[in-house]
Design a protein around this motif. Sequence first.
Motif, mmCIF file in Angstrom:
data_model
loop_
_atom_site.group_PDB
_atom_site.id
_atom_site.type_symbol
_atom_site.label_atom_id
_atom_site.label_comp_id
_atom_site.label_asym_id
_atom_site.label_seq_id
_atom_site.Cartn_x
_atom_site.Cartn_y
_atom_site.Cartn_z
ATOM 1 N N MET A 216 0.833 -1.173 0.000
ATOM 2 C CA MET A 216 0.000 0.000 0.000
ATOM 3 C C MET A 216 0.878 1.237 0.000
ATOM 4 O O MET A 216 1.904 1.287 0.672
ATOM 5 C CB MET A 216 -0.918 -0.032 1.233
ATOM 6 N N VAL A 238 -3.144 0.140 -3.867
ATOM 7 C CA VAL A 238 -3.005 -1.234 -3.394
ATOM 8 C C VAL A 238 -2.729 -2.119 -4.602
ATOM 9 O O VAL A 238 -2.775 -1.661 -5.738
ATOM 10 C CB VAL A 238 -4.268 -1.710 -2.641
ATOM 11 N N ASP A 241 -7.564 -6.327 -5.971
ATOM 12 C CA ASP A 241 -8.952 -5.914 -5.746
ATOM 13 C C ASP A 241 -9.413 -6.255 -4.332
ATOM 14 O O ASP A 241 -10.159 -5.489 -3.710
ATOM 15 C CB ASP A 241 -9.887 -6.577 -6.765
ATOM 16 N N GLN A 243 -7.648 -6.294 -1.649
ATOM 17 C CA GLN A 243 -7.104 -5.308 -0.726
ATOM 18 C C GLN A 243 -7.918 -4.017 -0.777
ATOM 19 O O GLN A 243 -8.134 -3.364 0.256
ATOM 20 C CB GLN A 243 -5.636 -5.030 -1.073
ATOM 21 N N LYS A 244 -8.376 -3.661 -1.957
ATOM 22 C CA LYS A 244 -9.204 -2.460 -2.098
ATOM 23 C C LYS A 244 -10.503 -2.613 -1.312
ATOM 24 O O LYS A 244 -10.922 -1.684 -0.609
ATOM 25 C CB LYS A 244 -9.495 -2.199 -3.577
ATOM 26 N N ARG A 245 -11.123 -3.772 -1.395
ATOM 27 C CA ARG A 245 -12.374 -3.994 -0.674
ATOM 28 C C ARG A 245 -12.161 -3.936 0.841
ATOM 29 O O ARG A 245 -12.978 -3.371 1.570
ATOM 30 C CB ARG A 245 -12.970 -5.356 -1.069
ATOM 31 N N VAL A 280 -9.151 5.106 -3.503
ATOM 32 C CA VAL A 280 -8.405 3.849 -3.508
ATOM 33 C C VAL A 280 -8.331 3.324 -4.934
ATOM 34 O O VAL A 280 -9.346 3.260 -5.638
ATOM 35 C CB VAL A 280 -9.053 2.790 -2.593
ATOM 36 N N LYS A 281 -7.129 2.926 -5.350
ATOM 37 C CA LYS A 281 -6.914 2.449 -6.720
ATOM 38 C C LYS A 281 -6.018 1.222 -6.696
ATOM 39 O O LYS A 281 -5.053 1.163 -5.921
ATOM 40 C CB LYS A 281 -6.265 3.561 -7.560
ATOM 41 N N VAL A 282 -6.313 0.256 -7.547
ATOM 42 C CA VAL A 282 -5.483 -0.946 -7.683
ATOM 43 C C VAL A 282 -4.391 -0.680 -8.710
ATOM 44 O O VAL A 282 -4.675 -0.287 -9.840
ATOM 45 C CB VAL A 282 -6.328 -2.169 -8.103
#
Length: 301
Positions: A216, A238, A241, A243-245, A280-282
């Motif tokens: 992160m 992050v 996906d 980790q984003k959730r 937040v972005k992957v």
Amino acid sequence: MTETQTPSRCGYVAIVGRPNVGKSTLLNHMLGQKVSITSRKPQTTRNNVQGIKTEGPNQIIFVDTPGLHQGQKKAINRYMNQAATTAIKDVDVVVFIVDRLVWTDEDEMVAQRLENLSCPIILAINKVDKVEQKESLLPHLQALGERFPTAEIIPLSALKNTNLDRLEQLLVERLPEGVHFYPDDQLTDRSSRFMAAEMVREKITRQLGDELPYQMAVEIEEFKDDGRVLHISALVLVERDGQKRILIGERGERIKQIGQQARLDMEKLFEQKVMLKLWVKVKSGWSDDSRALRSLGYDDV
């Protein structure tokens, strides 16, 4: 300068050690204000952060370093070790912190990197307030004295402010005479944007250290002062996906809580009202991508 005047002293002091021995906590307590983020998770500090303490004729420029650690699987790990190693090359004093009576392979690795230094070394035994059998300290201090015959050894507790005055005295005695490098009221060499990003990262690390280990990063996309409110927009990167959730949480509650906590710290530091927005972005693989790391500011070694 007359004979009665105290000479001005100024110099750099690197705070080094393996991860999670209390380097950033020591810096913050020496300064009396937070400039380096902390958590119970190892490797929270990623960059060298300078904290500046000016007391009368003396100016100590502390360099808080990432924890030196074994295993450099990703580019971010190699960056952190390189940042710490570079910091000790051109300083006037090194404070080597170890945790109570513990001595690990990583402590030994740090010790080996200090062996050829020409500058003074102060060996700080941190967290002594947690040592239940105080009589066990003496043989440990004696053993370390044999391992580091030229180092000054001092037991302390950064968290409890125990022996920090003595540590500061030892540092000042070892600083070279000279003019101050920074204005007397300056606290850090880092920009306000950097400090804002670190505050967001601290809150994420404290809440999600187990679920979102080190994959992160935080990037400040907007930092604008309209005279009344400081508007800050931060992008949290992050790698997956899932980790984003986790970071966003159910109905966005977790990211909202992180934002609220970070905003309060920012308002204390910047001494004004802050409007903080988090996104937040992957970005898959950023922590092992040298180009991505440079774009995020991990390029100052």
